[in-house]
Scaffold this motif. Structure first.
Motif, PDB file in Angstrom:
ATOM      1  N   LYS A   1       0.859  -1.186   0.000  1.00  0.00           N
ATOM      2  CA  LYS A   1       0.000   0.000   0.000  1.00  0.00           C
ATOM      3  C   LYS A   1       0.898   1.240   0.000  1.00  0.00           C
ATOM      4  N   PRO A   2       1.447   1.599  -1.164  1.00  0.00           N
ATOM      5  CA  PRO A   2       2.396   2.733  -1.244  1.00  0.00           C
ATOM      6  C   PRO A   2       1.837   4.044  -0.702  1.00  0.00           C
ATOM      7  N   GLU A   3       0.539   4.250  -0.831  1.00  0.00           N
ATOM      8  CA  GLU A   3      -0.040   5.509  -0.356  1.00  0.00           C
ATOM      9  C   GLU A   3      -0.023   5.617   1.165  1.00  0.00           C
ATOM     10  N   ALA A   4       0.315   4.533   1.861  1.00  0.00           N
ATOM     11  CA  ALA A   4       0.417   4.568   3.323  1.00  0.00           C
ATOM     12  C   ALA A   4       1.721   5.205   3.789  1.00  0.00           C
ATOM     13  N   ALA A   5       2.642   5.416   2.870  1.00  0.00           N
ATOM     14  CA  ALA A   5       3.922   6.036   3.231  1.00  0.00           C
ATOM     15  C   ALA A   5       3.717   7.521   3.523  1.00  0.00           C
ATOM     16  N   SER A   6       4.233   7.944   4.644  1.00  0.00           N
ATOM     17  CA  SER A   6       4.112   9.354   5.036  1.00  0.00           C
ATOM     18  C   SER A   6       5.059  10.217   4.206  1.00  0.00           C
ATOM     19  N   GLU A   7       4.819  11.506   4.248  1.00  0.00           N
ATOM     20  CA  GLU A   7       5.686  12.457   3.534  1.00  0.00           C
ATOM     21  C   GLU A   7       7.116  12.363   4.065  1.00  0.00           C
ATOM     22  N   ALA A   8       7.266  12.174   5.389  1.00  0.00           N
ATOM     23  CA  ALA A   8       8.609  12.051   5.977  1.00  0.00           C
ATOM     24  C   ALA A   8       9.332  10.830   5.426  1.00  0.00           C
ATOM     25  N   CYS A   9       8.624   9.736   5.291  1.00  0.00           N
ATOM     26  CA  CYS A   9       9.211   8.516   4.738  1.00  0.00           C
ATOM     27  C   CYS A   9       9.640   8.752   3.292  1.00  0.00           C
ATOM     28  N   VAL A  10       8.741   9.303   2.494  1.00  0.00           N
ATOM     29  CA  VAL A  10       9.032   9.547   1.074  1.00  0.00           C
ATOM     30  C   VAL A  10      10.224  10.486   0.919  1.00  0.00           C
ATOM     31  N   GLU A  11      10.245  11.554   1.685  1.00  0.00           N
ATOM     32  CA  GLU A  11      11.349  12.517   1.582  1.00  0.00           C
ATOM     33  C   GLU A  11      12.681  11.890   2.001  1.00  0.00           C
ATOM     34  N   SER A  12      12.653  11.056   3.045  1.00  0.00           N
ATOM     35  CA  SER A  12      13.902  10.413   3.471  1.00  0.00           C
ATOM     36  C   SER A  12      14.395   9.440   2.400  1.00  0.00           C
ATOM     37  N   LEU A  13      13.479   8.774   1.713  1.00  0.00           N
ATOM     38  CA  LEU A  13      13.873   7.872   0.629  1.00  0.00           C
ATOM     39  C   LEU A  13      14.453   8.646  -0.552  1.00  0.00           C
ATOM     40  N   LYS A  14      13.875   9.791  -0.847  1.00  0.00           N
ATOM     41  CA  LYS A  14      14.419  10.634  -1.928  1.00  0.00           C
ATOM     42  C   LYS A  14      15.835  11.086  -1.583  1.00  0.00           C
ATOM     43  N   GLU A  15      16.025  11.508  -0.336  1.00  0.00           N
ATOM     44  CA  GLU A  15      17.355  11.959   0.101  1.00  0.00           C
ATOM     45  C   GLU A  15      18.356  10.814   0.028  1.00  0.00           C
ATOM     46  N   LEU A  16      17.953   9.635   0.460  1.00  0.00           N
ATOM     47  CA  LEU A  16      18.803   8.453   0.383  1.00  0.00           C
ATOM     48  C   LEU A  16      19.183   8.159  -1.060  1.00  0.00           C
ATOM     49  N   HIS A  17      18.211   8.227  -1.949  1.00  0.00           N
ATOM     50  CA  HIS A  17      18.461   7.954  -3.361  1.00  0.00           C
ATOM     51  C   HIS A  17      19.464   8.959  -3.935  1.00  0.00           C
TER      52      HIS A  17
ATOM     53  N   VAL B   1      27.588   9.327   5.351  1.00  0.00           N
ATOM     54  CA  VAL B   1      26.340  10.040   5.083  1.00  0.00           C
ATOM     55  C   VAL B   1      25.292   9.063   4.558  1.00  0.00           C
ATOM     56  N   LEU B   2      25.715   8.175   3.678  1.00  0.00           N
ATOM     57  CA  LEU B   2      24.783   7.185   3.132  1.00  0.00           C
ATOM     58  C   LEU B   2      24.231   6.286   4.233  1.00  0.00           C
ATOM     59  N   GLU B   3      25.099   5.830   5.115  1.00  0.00           N
ATOM     60  CA  GLU B   3      24.643   4.988   6.219  1.00  0.00           C
ATOM     61  C   GLU B   3      23.650   5.750   7.093  1.00  0.00           C
ATOM     62  N   SER B   4      23.915   7.019   7.346  1.00  0.00           N
ATOM     63  CA  SER B   4      22.982   7.849   8.129  1.00  0.00           C
ATOM     64  C   SER B   4      21.651   7.999   7.404  1.00  0.00           C
ATOM     65  N   ASP B   5      21.710   8.158   6.077  1.00  0.00           N
ATOM     66  CA  ASP B   5      20.473   8.273   5.298  1.00  0.00           C
ATOM     67  C   ASP B   5      19.653   6.986   5.366  1.00  0.00           C
ATOM     68  N   PHE B   6      20.332   5.831   5.316  1.00  0.00           N
ATOM     69  CA  PHE B   6      19.626   4.559   5.459  1.00  0.00           C
ATOM     70  C   PHE B   6      18.929   4.506   6.811  1.00  0.00           C
ATOM     71  N   GLU B   7      19.661   4.828   7.872  1.00  0.00           N
ATOM     72  CA  GLU B   7      19.087   4.773   9.220  1.00  0.00           C
ATOM     73  C   GLU B   7      17.928   5.747   9.365  1.00  0.00           C
ATOM     74  N   ASN B   8      18.057   6.932   8.768  1.00  0.00           N
ATOM     75  CA  ASN B   8      16.990   7.923   8.816  1.00  0.00           C
ATOM     76  C   ASN B   8      15.747   7.406   8.096  1.00  0.00           C
ATOM     77  N   SER B   9      15.929   6.805   6.924  1.00  0.00           N
ATOM     78  CA  SER B   9      14.791   6.266   6.174  1.00  0.00           C
ATOM     79  C   SER B   9      14.113   5.140   6.948  1.00  0.00           C
ATOM     80  N   ILE B  10      14.908   4.299   7.586  1.00  0.00           N
ATOM     81  CA  ILE B  10      14.335   3.214   8.396  1.00  0.00           C
ATOM     82  C   ILE B  10      13.463   3.795   9.499  1.00  0.00           C
ATOM     83  N   GLU B  11      13.952   4.816  10.174  1.00  0.00           N
ATOM     84  CA  GLU B  11      13.196   5.432  11.271  1.00  0.00           C
ATOM     85  C   GLU B  11      11.969   6.183  10.771  1.00  0.00           C
ATOM     86  N   MET B  12      12.092   6.871   9.628  1.00  0.00           N
ATOM     87  CA  MET B  12      10.970   7.655   9.110  1.00  0.00           C
ATOM     88  C   MET B  12       9.858   6.758   8.561  1.00  0.00           C
TER      89      MET B  12
END
Length: 142
Positions: free
Chosen positions: A54-70, A94-105
């Motif tokens: 259910k992709p629409e269940a992803a919050s804006e914070a999650c989506v933004e963290s994934l964009k930053e990670l990408h 920085v990449l490892e931090s982005d992964f951890e941030n996306s996991i948390e978001m």
């Protein structure tokens, strides 16, 4: 809640993230760094597998963290093509931090999907593979 344009991009973003190979640390950094780089990627891939239901269940914070990670992944890949200097170590941190941030978001969104009443059998199986999710309440108390 993500906008309509973001919602149409979510499945593609999730698929791209699921297909991302873990970026390994250079050989001279030792095995510990290589193992660390794989762990966040594996956990995030498990979370994204749940959100695929259910992709629409992803919050804006999650989506933004994934964009930053990408973005960070793309920058690191480009830097690796042109350089072998110590900036790569910083970029990998920085990449490892982005992964951890996306996991948390994304964890609250994943948790909500996994706690859905009467879920699809495949969703239940995917949720069982997650292991522990970061608890945002515990983190706020720190």
């Amino acid at each position: 809640m993500p906008g309509l344009k973001t919602l149409t991009l979510l499945p593609a973003l999730f698929m791209a993230m699921l297909l991302c190979a873990p970026l390994h640390a250079r050989a001279d950094d030792g095995d510990d760094a290589e193992v660390r780089s794989k762990v966040p990627n594996a956990q995030l891939q498990k979370e994204l597998a749940v959100l695929q239901f259910k992709p629409e269940a992803a919050s804006e914070a999650c989506v933004e963290s994934l964009k930053e990670l990408h973005k960070t992944q793309a920058l690191l890949e480009e830097e690796q093509k042109h350089s072998n200097d110590q900036d790569l170590a910083v970029a990998q941190d920085v990449l490892e931090s982005d992964f951890e941030n996306s996991i948390e978001m994304c964890a609250p969104d994943v948790r909500n999907l996994c706690e859905t009443p009467n879920p699809d059998v495949k969703l239940v199986q995917t949720c069982e593979k997650l292991g522990g999710l970061p608890d945002t309440a515990d983190r706020a108390a720190d």
